[in-house]
Design a protein around this motif. Structure first.
Motif, PDB file in Angstrom:
ATOM      1  N   ALA A 122      48.097  13.170  41.053  1.00  0.00           N
ATOM      2  CA  ALA A 122      46.644  13.111  41.278  1.00  0.00           C
ATOM      3  C   ALA A 122      45.966  13.976  40.222  1.00  0.00           C
ATOM      4  N   GLY A 123      44.883  13.479  39.672  1.00  0.00           N
ATOM      5  CA  GLY A 123      44.150  14.234  38.661  1.00  0.00           C
ATOM      6  C   GLY A 123      44.807  14.221  37.293  1.00  0.00           C
ATOM      7  N   VAL A 124      45.700  13.261  37.040  1.00  0.00           N
ATOM      8  CA  VAL A 124      46.334  13.165  35.726  1.00  0.00           C
ATOM      9  C   VAL A 124      45.240  13.067  34.664  1.00  0.00           C
ATOM     10  N   ALA A 125      45.484  13.673  33.517  1.00  0.00           N
ATOM     11  CA  ALA A 125      44.484  13.698  32.456  1.00  0.00           C
ATOM     12  C   ALA A 125      44.361  12.334  31.794  1.00  0.00           C
ATOM     13  N   LEU A 126      43.134  11.812  31.834  1.00  0.00           N
ATOM     14  CA  LEU A 126      42.823  10.572  31.136  1.00  0.00           C
ATOM     15  C   LEU A 126      42.069  10.919  29.858  1.00  0.00           C
ATOM     16  N   ARG A 127      41.950   9.968  28.972  1.00  0.00           N
ATOM     17  CA  ARG A 127      41.286  10.194  27.696  1.00  0.00           C
ATOM     18  C   ARG A 127      39.893  10.771  27.894  1.00  0.00           C
ATOM     19  N   ALA A 128      39.593  11.823  27.176  1.00  0.00           N
ATOM     20  CA  ALA A 128      38.287  12.473  27.272  1.00  0.00           C
ATOM     21  C   ALA A 128      37.215  11.688  26.524  1.00  0.00           C
ATOM     22  N   ASP A 129      37.612  10.860  25.556  1.00  0.00           N
ATOM     23  CA  ASP A 129      36.644  10.125  24.748  1.00  0.00           C
ATOM     24  C   ASP A 129      36.247   8.778  25.358  1.00  0.00           C
ATOM     25  N   VAL A 130      36.809   8.459  26.517  1.00  0.00           N
ATOM     26  CA  VAL A 130      36.486   7.207  27.201  1.00  0.00           C
ATOM     27  C   VAL A 130      35.971   7.558  28.595  1.00  0.00           C
ATOM     28  N   PRO A 131      34.712   7.238  28.886  1.00  0.00           N
ATOM     29  CA  PRO A 131      34.214   7.518  30.239  1.00  0.00           C
ATOM     30  C   PRO A 131      34.901   6.578  31.229  1.00  0.00           C
ATOM     31  N   VAL A 132      35.731   7.153  32.073  1.00  0.00           N
ATOM     32  CA  VAL A 132      36.519   6.373  33.023  1.00  0.00           C
ATOM     33  C   VAL A 132      36.048   6.676  34.433  1.00  0.00           C
ATOM     34  N   THR A 133      35.812   5.611  35.188  1.00  0.00           N
ATOM     35  CA  THR A 133      35.475   5.718  36.606  1.00  0.00           C
ATOM     36  C   THR A 133      36.738   5.472  37.397  1.00  0.00           C
ATOM     37  N   GLY A 134      37.012   6.333  38.347  1.00  0.00           N
ATOM     38  CA  GLY A 134      38.155   6.118  39.221  1.00  0.00           C
ATOM     39  C   GLY A 134      37.749   5.257  40.407  1.00  0.00           C
ATOM     40  N   GLY A 135      38.729   4.701  41.046  1.00  0.00           N
ATOM     41  CA  GLY A 135      38.445   3.888  42.218  1.00  0.00           C
ATOM     42  C   GLY A 135      39.573   2.924  42.476  1.00  0.00           C
ATOM     43  N   GLY A 136      39.377   2.128  43.484  1.00  0.00           N
ATOM     44  CA  GLY A 136      40.371   1.136  43.830  1.00  0.00           C
ATOM     45  C   GLY A 136      39.800  -0.259  43.685  1.00  0.00           C
ATOM     46  N   VAL A 137      40.511  -1.195  44.259  1.00  0.00           N
ATOM     47  CA  VAL A 137      40.112  -2.602  44.150  1.00  0.00           C
ATOM     48  C   VAL A 137      38.748  -2.835  44.778  1.00  0.00           C
ATOM     49  N   VAL A 138      38.483  -2.200  45.918  1.00  0.00           N
ATOM     50  CA  VAL A 138      37.184  -2.386  46.570  1.00  0.00           C
ATOM     51  C   VAL A 138      36.065  -1.878  45.661  1.00  0.00           C
ATOM     52  N   THR A 139      36.272  -0.730  45.048  1.00  0.00           N
ATOM     53  CA  THR A 139      35.269  -0.192  44.111  1.00  0.00           C
ATOM     54  C   THR A 139      35.058  -1.154  42.953  1.00  0.00           C
ATOM     55  N   PHE A 140      36.154  -1.662  42.398  1.00  0.00           N
ATOM     56  CA  PHE A 140      36.052  -2.623  41.294  1.00  0.00           C
ATOM     57  C   PHE A 140      35.253  -3.852  41.717  1.00  0.00           C
ATOM     58  N   LEU A 141      35.582  -4.414  42.855  1.00  0.00           N
ATOM     59  CA  LEU A 141      34.888  -5.619  43.310  1.00  0.00           C
ATOM     60  C   LEU A 141      33.415  -5.357  43.574  1.00  0.00           C
ATOM     61  N   ASN A 142      33.088  -4.170  44.065  1.00  0.00           N
ATOM     62  CA  ASN A 142      31.686  -3.828  44.318  1.00  0.00           C
ATOM     63  C   ASN A 142      30.911  -3.539  43.037  1.00  0.00           C
ATOM     64  N   GLU A 143      31.579  -2.992  42.032  1.00  0.00           N
ATOM     65  CA  GLU A 143      30.870  -2.566  40.819  1.00  0.00           C
ATOM     66  C   GLU A 143      30.943  -3.562  39.674  1.00  0.00           C
ATOM     67  N   ALA A 144      31.833  -4.554  39.760  1.00  0.00           N
ATOM     68  CA  ALA A 144      31.913  -5.569  38.698  1.00  0.00           C
ATOM     69  C   ALA A 144      30.591  -6.331  38.666  1.00  0.00           C
ATOM     70  N   PRO A 145      30.184  -6.791  37.493  1.00  0.00           N
ATOM     71  CA  PRO A 145      28.912  -7.517  37.410  1.00  0.00           C
ATOM     72  C   PRO A 145      28.872  -8.693  38.398  1.00  0.00           C
ATOM     73  N   LYS A 146      27.791  -8.801  39.104  1.00  0.00           N
ATOM     74  CA  LYS A 146      27.648  -9.885  40.088  1.00  0.00           C
ATOM     75  C   LYS A 146      27.693 -11.227  39.375  1.00  0.00           C
ATOM     76  N   GLY A 147      28.446 -12.149  39.927  1.00  0.00           N
ATOM     77  CA  GLY A 147      28.573 -13.475  39.330  1.00  0.00           C
ATOM     78  C   GLY A 147      29.442 -13.510  38.092  1.00  0.00           C
TER      79      GLY A 147
END
Length: 153
Positions: A122-147
């Motif tokens: 948990a909390g593994v270091a991800l690239r600092a130069d890429v803004p990364v949002t964490g989440g799961g499949v539900v988050t992805f489905l909710n935040e992906a562009p509608k349509g």
């Protein structure tokens, strides 16, 4: 159509890409698709999961980016070797494509379940130069562009 009527402008739908496979060529081409869609003003979400998550890991050693640990390219070459081949032949490199995605506002997500499935802490270091949002499949489905069109790579 009567001359007084003009056709409706086509709506621009977004693109949502689930990057599951960890092969270099697959992840590279997903970045090609994402950057091209963003360049045509489409909202784009990249959801990294499975072995593709290695592309977002913080370098363990200076100069050795996480994507170097992706699975070999389709021709069997190592990711860094394939990337050098692309550069020598006028094909956008992994870093160029990823930077373009960031500059054009592509949403980059890292699947929390996928990180656990890879055995990463948990909390593994991800690239600092890429803004990364964490989440799961539900988050992805909710935040992906509608349509949006959704691709699974």
């Amino acid at each position: 159509m009567p001359p007084s009527e003009t056709p409706a402008a086509p709506s621009i739908s977004g693109l949502a890409i689930v990057l599951f496979a960890g092969g270099f060529d697959r992840v590279h081409y997903a970045l090609v698709m994402a950057s091209a869609a963003a360049a045509t003003n489409r909202p784009v979400t990249l959801f990294f999961t499975g072995r593709a998550l290695r592309a977002l890991l913080q370098p363990e050693e200076p100069g050795t980016l996480g994507w170097h640990a992706l699975d070999p390219a389709d021709d069997g070459s190592a990711p860094a070797e394939r990337d050098r081949f692309f550069a020598a032949n006028g094909v956008a490199t992994f870093e160029e494509l990823l930077e373009a995605c960031v500059l054009m506002g592509v949403t980059v997500m890292a699947c929390e379940m996928g990180l656990r499935a890879l055995g990463l802490p948990a909390g593994v270091a991800l690239r600092a130069d890429v803004p990364v949002t964490g989440g799961g499949v539900v988050t992805f489905l909710n935040e992906a562009p509608k349509g949006a069109s959704t691709l699974f790579v």
